[in-house]
Design an enzyme around this catalytic site. Sequence first.
Site, PDB file in Angstrom:
ATOM      1  N   CYS A 121      42.409  32.636  37.656  1.00  0.00           N
ATOM      2  CA  CYS A 121      42.520  33.923  38.340  1.00  0.00           C
ATOM      3  C   CYS A 121      41.177  34.652  38.274  1.00  0.00           C
ATOM      4  CB  CYS A 121      43.638  34.750  37.701  1.00  0.00           C
ATOM      5  SG  CYS A 121      43.980  36.315  38.530  1.00  0.00           S
ATOM      6  N   CYS A 122      40.555  34.668  37.076  1.00  0.00           N
ATOM      7  CA  CYS A 122      39.236  35.307  36.936  1.00  0.00           C
ATOM      8  C   CYS A 122      38.192  34.600  37.808  1.00  0.00           C
ATOM      9  CB  CYS A 122      38.786  35.292  35.479  1.00  0.00           C
ATOM     10  SG  CYS A 122      39.637  36.457  34.390  1.00  0.00           S
ATOM     11  N   CYS A 203      41.022  44.470  34.898  1.00  0.00           N
ATOM     12  CA  CYS A 203      42.104  44.536  35.876  1.00  0.00           C
ATOM     13  C   CYS A 203      43.349  45.132  35.213  1.00  0.00           C
ATOM     14  CB  CYS A 203      42.432  43.145  36.389  1.00  0.00           C
ATOM     15  SG  CYS A 203      41.098  42.377  37.327  1.00  0.00           S
ATOM     16  N   CYS A 206      45.694  43.082  32.950  1.00  0.00           N
ATOM     17  CA  CYS A 206      45.045  42.486  31.780  1.00  0.00           C
ATOM     18  C   CYS A 206      44.408  43.529  30.868  1.00  0.00           C
ATOM     19  CB  CYS A 206      44.007  41.475  32.253  1.00  0.00           C
ATOM     20  SG  CYS A 206      44.738  40.148  33.242  1.00  0.00           S
ATOM     21  N   CYS A 231      35.980  36.842  30.566  1.00  0.00           N
ATOM     22  CA  CYS A 231      36.450  36.444  31.888  1.00  0.00           C
ATOM     23  C   CYS A 231      35.546  35.391  32.504  1.00  0.00           C
ATOM     24  CB  CYS A 231      36.548  37.646  32.816  1.00  0.00           C
ATOM     25  SG  CYS A 231      35.000  38.516  33.005  1.00  0.00           S
TER      26      CYS A 231
HETATM   27  S1  SF4 Z   1      41.256  40.081  34.502  1.00  0.00           S
HETATM   28 FE1  SF4 Z   1      43.393  39.398  34.908  1.00  0.00          FE
HETATM   29  S2  SF4 Z   1      43.930  40.047  37.018  1.00  0.00           S
HETATM   30 FE2  SF4 Z   1      41.681  40.234  36.737  1.00  0.00          FE
HETATM   31  S3  SF4 Z   1      40.868  38.371  37.542  1.00  0.00           S
HETATM   32 FE3  SF4 Z   1      41.121  38.019  35.345  1.00  0.00          FE
HETATM   33  S4  SF4 Z   1      43.202  37.197  35.046  1.00  0.00           S
HETATM   34 FE4  SF4 Z   1      43.058  37.988  37.160  1.00  0.00          FE
END
Ligand code: SF4
Length: 248
Positions: A121-122, A203, A206, A231
């Site tokens: 996701c990151c 985010c 998170c 991240c």
């Molecule tokens: S911090 Fe969380 S929502 Fe943001 S990109 Fe990373 S995993 Fe995805």
Amino acid sequence: MSAITLYARRTDGFEARLARTVAALQAAAEQHPGRVVQSTSLGAEDMVLTDLIARHKLPIDIGTLETGKLHAETSALIPRIVERYGVTVEVYRPVAESVVHFVRKHGEKAMYESIDLRKNCCAIRKLEPLSRMLAGRDAWITGLRREQSNNRGDVPLSEIDDKGRTKFNPLAEWTWNDVWHYIATNDVPYNPLHDEFMPSIGCAPCTRAIAVGEDFRAGRWWWEDEKAKECGLHVKDQPAVSMIGATA
Ligand code: SF4
């Protein structure tokens, strides 16, 4: 109680640390004319750096990652920076197709299911957009501080990243008290979530508030081990990650 009330303190050596920060920003602008960007997370440290860049009229671009998962309070800082400082903020968003594919396959809460999915996701929402921000540039500026976590305990004032770019960390030696002392004395705009015990804001899914006595970054990816809690933006030698169809 506001973050300023809680944390703003002038401590010994602040002026010297501030002078070294300004010198580092000036060096970044002089050594990399037209090719250096401040990558701002819109957190307190980065707001300090944006203020210094604008205050000293340094030719340093400002860019941010709008991941699509930010708190409304964080996104609202972008127009505030433009209005306050009269600068342009470059906004980098993830590739829509990659996000749709990832969410369709793994769901909106995939980041809680495994470290691999969280990192994917990151990769989609942060790393790929960052690579576009840095394309054509040979230096960038971050708000990393040594005090933020054990993982960051040896952050230097400048370093070479794994793509050969110079990465300036002009606040490396600042304390959390320094950051808020600067914000208070210069009336720097900041994210109101800092007033709600969120010292490190990423985010929304998170990030959570921390309790008294918890570490600075305890509210980030709190369900993971300490060592995994980056991240990827500031980690060297990243493994290749697919941008579409992330691994499970
Ligand atoms: S911090 Fe969380 S929502 Fe943001 S990109 Fe990373 S995993 Fe995805």
